[in-house]
Design an enzyme around this catalytic site. Structure first.
Site, PDB file in Angstrom:
ATOM      1  N   HIS A  26      -2.099  88.163 -52.358  1.00 49.06           N
ATOM      2  CA  HIS A  26      -0.649  89.280 -52.767  1.00 49.06           C
ATOM      3  C   HIS A  26      -1.219  89.835 -53.609  1.00 49.06           C
ATOM      4  O   HIS A  26      -0.791  90.686 -54.305  1.00 49.06           O
ATOM      5  CB  HIS A  26       0.310  88.191 -52.871  1.00 49.06           C
ATOM      6  CG  HIS A  26       0.290  87.135 -53.717  1.00 49.06           C
ATOM      7  ND1 HIS A  26      -0.592  85.601 -54.327  1.00 49.06           N
ATOM      8  CD2 HIS A  26       0.607  87.694 -55.328  1.00 49.06           C
ATOM      9  CE1 HIS A  26      -0.282  85.234 -55.662  1.00 49.06           C
ATOM     10  NE2 HIS A  26       0.297  86.670 -55.818  1.00 49.06           N
TER      11      HIS A  26
HETATM   12  C1  UD1 Z   1       4.559  88.371 -58.434  1.00 52.92           C
HETATM   13  C2  UD1 Z   1       3.731  87.667 -59.693  1.00 52.92           C
HETATM   14  C3  UD1 Z   1       2.433  87.791 -59.658  1.00 52.92           C
HETATM   15  C4  UD1 Z   1       2.661  86.322 -59.153  1.00 52.92           C
HETATM   16  C5  UD1 Z   1       3.307  86.538 -57.839  1.00 52.92           C
HETATM   17  C6  UD1 Z   1       4.057  85.238 -56.636  1.00 52.92           C
HETATM   18  C7  UD1 Z   1       4.289  89.505 -61.094  1.00 52.92           C
HETATM   19  C8  UD1 Z   1       4.488  90.813 -61.988  1.00 52.92           C
HETATM   20  N1  UD1 Z   1       4.033  89.530 -60.446  1.00 52.92           N
HETATM   21  O1  UD1 Z   1       3.959  88.944 -57.561  1.00 52.92           O
HETATM   22  O2  UD1 Z   1       2.131  87.441 -61.041  1.00 52.92           O
HETATM   23  O3  UD1 Z   1       1.866  85.397 -58.182  1.00 52.92           O
HETATM   24  O4  UD1 Z   1       4.534  86.866 -57.933  1.00 52.92           O
HETATM   25  O5  UD1 Z   1       4.609  85.812 -55.283  1.00 52.92           O
HETATM   26  O6  UD1 Z   1       4.961  89.217 -62.049  1.00 52.92           O
HETATM   27  N2  UD1 Z   1       9.435  90.886 -52.450  1.00 52.92           N
HETATM   28  C9  UD1 Z   1      10.233  90.575 -51.486  1.00 52.92           C
HETATM   29  N3  UD1 Z   1      11.104  90.002 -51.729  1.00 52.92           N
HETATM   30  C10 UD1 Z   1      10.811  89.302 -52.769  1.00 52.92           C
HETATM   31  C11 UD1 Z   1      10.652  89.004 -54.059  1.00 52.92           C
HETATM   32  C12 UD1 Z   1       9.185  90.454 -53.834  1.00 52.92           C
HETATM   33  O7  UD1 Z   1      10.746  91.476 -50.198  1.00 52.92           O
HETATM   34  O8  UD1 Z   1      12.173  88.355 -53.287  1.00 52.92           O
HETATM   35  C13 UD1 Z   1       8.672  92.581 -52.643  1.00 52.92           C
HETATM   36  C14 UD1 Z   1       9.079  93.520 -52.843  1.00 52.92           C
HETATM   37  O9  UD1 Z   1       8.661  94.340 -51.861  1.00 52.92           O
HETATM   38  C15 UD1 Z   1       8.304  93.474 -54.123  1.00 52.92           C
HETATM   39  C16 UD1 Z   1       7.442  92.885 -54.292  1.00 52.92           C
HETATM   40  O10 UD1 Z   1       7.469  92.242 -53.208  1.00 52.92           O
HETATM   41  O11 UD1 Z   1       8.597  94.843 -54.301  1.00 52.92           O
HETATM   42  C17 UD1 Z   1       6.168  92.957 -54.906  1.00 52.92           C
HETATM   43  O12 UD1 Z   1       7.484  91.466 -55.551  1.00 52.92           O
HETATM   44  P1  UD1 Z   1       7.165  91.354 -57.046  1.00 52.92           P
HETATM   45  O13 UD1 Z   1       7.884  90.225 -57.861  1.00 52.92           O
HETATM   46  O14 UD1 Z   1       7.033  93.354 -57.775  1.00 52.92           O
HETATM   47  O15 UD1 Z   1       5.565  90.495 -57.542  1.00 52.92           O
HETATM   48  P2  UD1 Z   1       4.886  90.280 -56.949  1.00 52.92           P
HETATM   49  O16 UD1 Z   1       3.430  90.648 -56.228  1.00 52.92           O
HETATM   50  O17 UD1 Z   1       5.498  88.957 -55.793  1.00 52.92           O
END
Ligand code: UD1
Length: 369
Positions: free
Chosen positions: A208
């Site tokens: 991820h």
């Molecule tokens: C975040 C953390 C990362 C951690 C990871 C674990 C930051 C900068 N990054 O990354 O350090 O290792 O979580 O998973 O804080 N999304 C969904 N559903 C959700 C959450 C996210 O569909 O419940 C999708 C959305 O499209 C979102 C993308 O995933 O834009 C990324 O989510 P985000 O929380 O921004 O970062 P992660 O890649 O999950």
């Protein structure tokens, strides 16, 4: 007696298993009133609710429900909402964990309101500032009053950055507190049977990191390395939503149940299901931070699909090997590891299931009334 109010702020999947042991230990002290605040950075049930259920955490006292966004949008939204919480609740301490956007956002709000901040898992450094987490770690540590570290090299990093040594407390790894507590239940969940994997060997993969998945050419390189590995044994692949969005157009070997090989893609797993699968896997391929530590404790060969790690102790003492995202290197190291079989388990100092006990004891002494 007025209680010491402590907000424990969480937001994303890797926060919950690090925060849960701290929450339960604080609860044991009559003088502490812990309040669980969820920012809502992660909102899918599979990235949030299932972890609360598996870890037996109560529903958050306050759920901000803020969701996704660019870094600035997400961090800003959390700050605006969390400031209101702090102004209303007037906590004596805000505890943040790990290195996600919720961590820095909540720490920054508290520090500017002159509320003390404790950072659990302080001092880890990849020395790679292209990682958003590295920026979050650096800044959170600079504004924290209590820096709870998992290893000696984290203490050294903090001292080098000019942090007063009286603020640094080497307590161990609360994520391993959770692992020790739940391993039996994780085994009993027998997730591999539910996936129809029988008793045969398999590998487990998670991906991820933006540096691996956001650019499709890079993601294809990773799969060019994993596809040949999956010809030898099934690779179980719970897919993070960030990665799912990128899989279109990528060439990867689908799981063939009859032949018992290929890549078996699934929705993200809960804490117990994943932990049980991880313990039984013959190797793990990952770009996660926490999994490098969990595999070290489990004695599980781990190939980290990154060029650096903020957790060097897992390479020096544990089972971790950094392979980056070069396909040839992934194949070469995976095959070598397969020949080597399982490695000896190792327990770095204070990764003993008692880190949260140490944290609560320290806070008990600091918050004398
Ligand atoms: C975040 C953390 C990362 C951690 C990871 C674990 C930051 C900068 N990054 O990354 O350090 O290792 O979580 O998973 O804080 N999304 C969904 N559903 C959700 C959450 C996210 O569909 O419940 C999708 C959305 O499209 C979102 C993308 O995933 O834009 C990324 O989510 P985000 O929380 O921004 O970062 P992660 O890649 O999950």
């Amino acid at each position: 007696m007025k209680k010491t109010k402590i907000i424990l702020a969480v937001g994303a999947r890797p926060n919950y298993m690090k925060a849960a042991p701290v929450y339960f230990e604080l609860k044991k002290y009559k003088k502490f009133q812990p309040l669980l605040v969820h920012t809502g950075q992660h909102y899918d049930a599979g990235l949030s609710k299932v972890f609360f259920d598996d870890l037996k955490l109560p529903r958050p006292d306050i759920h901000l429900g803020l969701g996704s966004g660019t870094h600035a949008v997400q961090t800003g939204k959390i700050m605006v909402a969390f400031e209101k919480v702090c102004l209303k609740e007037k906590p004596d301490l805000v505890v943040v964990v790990g290195d996600v956007n919720s961590t820095i956002a909540c720490a920054l709000v508290a520090a500017k309101l002159w509320i003390q901040v404790a950072h659990v898992e302080a001092g880890l450094r990849s020395f790679d500032r292209t990682m958003p987490e590295e920026i979050n770690r650096l800044l959170t540590d600079q504004i924290s009053d209590y820096l709870f570290t998992t290893c000696v090299d984290a203490d050294e990093n903090l001292l080098r950055e000019g942090i007063d040594k009286r603020k640094i407390f080497f307590v161990g790894n609360t994520m391993i507190d959770s692992l020790n507590k739940h391993l039996k239940a994780a085994r009993a969940a027998r997730a591999w049977e539910k996936l129809g994997l029988g008793n045969g060997p398999y590998a487990l993969m998670t991906l991820h990191r933006p540096s691996n998945v956001d650019d499709r050419k890079t993601l294809q390189r990773v799969f060019d390395g994993v596809n040949p590995v999956a010809q030898g044994l099934p690779v179980v692949f719970p897919v993070h939503p960030r990665t799912l969005k990128q899989l279109d157009g990528i060439t990867w070997t689908r799981y063939d149940r009859k032949a018992g090989k290929g890549i078996l893609n699934l929705a993200p797993l809960g804490y117990l299901g994943f932990l049980g699968l991880m313990e039984r896997a013959s190797r793990v391929l990952t770009d996660s931070g926490g999994i490098q530590e969990e595999t070290t404790i489990l004695g599980e060969p781990c190939l980290t699909l990154r060029d650096n790690t903020e957790r060097p102790i897992t390479v020096e003492q544990g089972t971790n090997m950094l392979v980056g995202n070069d396909p040839d290197r992934i194949v070469r190291v995976a095959r070598r590891q397969l020949r080597m079989g399982k490695r000896r388990k190792c327990t770095p100092k204070y990764w003993d299931g008692r880190a949260a006990i140490r944290i609560a004891k320290i806070l008990n002494l600091q918050f004398r009334r």
